[in-house]
Design an enzyme around this catalytic site. Sequence first.
Site, PDB file in Angstrom:
ATOM      1  N   TYR A 162      12.047   7.438   7.851  1.00 24.32           N
ATOM      2  CA  TYR A 162      10.696   7.651   6.802  1.00 24.32           C
ATOM      3  C   TYR A 162      10.323   6.319   7.484  1.00 24.32           C
ATOM      4  O   TYR A 162      10.508   5.044   7.330  1.00 24.32           O
ATOM      5  CB  TYR A 162      11.145   6.934   5.182  1.00 24.32           C
ATOM      6  N   GLU A 203      11.050  13.469  -4.133  1.00 25.39           N
ATOM      7  CA  GLU A 203      11.688  11.615  -3.980  1.00 25.39           C
ATOM      8  C   GLU A 203      11.458  11.787  -5.270  1.00 25.39           C
ATOM      9  O   GLU A 203      10.402  11.628  -5.946  1.00 25.39           O
ATOM     10  CB  GLU A 203      10.610  11.420  -2.753  1.00 25.39           C
ATOM     11  N   ASP A 227       7.350  -2.071  -4.470  1.00 20.48           N
ATOM     12  CA  ASP A 227       6.314  -0.994  -4.488  1.00 20.48           C
ATOM     13  C   ASP A 227       5.078  -1.919  -5.075  1.00 20.48           C
ATOM     14  O   ASP A 227       4.843  -3.011  -5.822  1.00 20.48           O
ATOM     15  CB  ASP A 227       6.130  -0.079  -5.452  1.00 20.48           C
TER      16      ASP A 227
END
Length: 251
Positions: A165, A42, A53
């Site tokens: 995911y 990724e 993040d």
Amino acid sequence: MNLLPGVARGRKALVPYLTGGITADWTDYLHAFEAAGADAIEIGLPFSDPMLDGVTIQQASDHALARGATVASILADLAATRVGVPLVVMTYANLVVRAGPAAFCARLAEAGVSGLLVSDMPVDEVAEVEQAAADAGLALILLVAPVTTDERLAEIARRARGYLYAISVMGTTGERATLAGSAATLAARAKAVTDLPVLVGFGISGPAQAAEAGQVADGVVVGAALMRRILDGATPGELGVDLAAMRAALD
């Protein structure tokens, strides 16, 4: 599109994350990851407001941007690099919408990318990107979270391609000392509604956590722990050793 054929043969998938442009030799890490047993890689496009993040990947993104990395430069580097595992671009909706989903996806495909993950785009708004990805031959990776309802989980699973995911915690990416208990519950719920591989991410920081996640899911995504090592100066070879330990733990 089957991005992870090894899963069908019983192999647990290992998908490391790398911030594009983080160092001058950043594509050397791709080769190190492949050699260490990655099933796919990724690649994060550095972005000025990476809301999903945590501190480490924010720092990696800032570092890449300070070096002058752009979407164009990263895709040019990828186009010039031959890697034998699928590449998945992780990005934010702003970059996709600004270029236009069709043009953006076409550029990824031309650079040799096989999958796309738009981390801040909810399934309710993904239709245009979904079509653009399909037209470009890209697998659209979608996220599910511990708070995702059963109805929404089924819808996301129906529209996802490549793999699903499963983010282990409600929070941002980052290194964690233990795997969240919610990871096992979410992985089980996801596997009940899809035939796609279900990968656990967020907080996979070492071999022990990778092995634990591999007991409940089809594989893992590991990012912040690797980016911390790069920010601290780890070479591609040194990071390959770290990733190989996770590969061994999964096997």
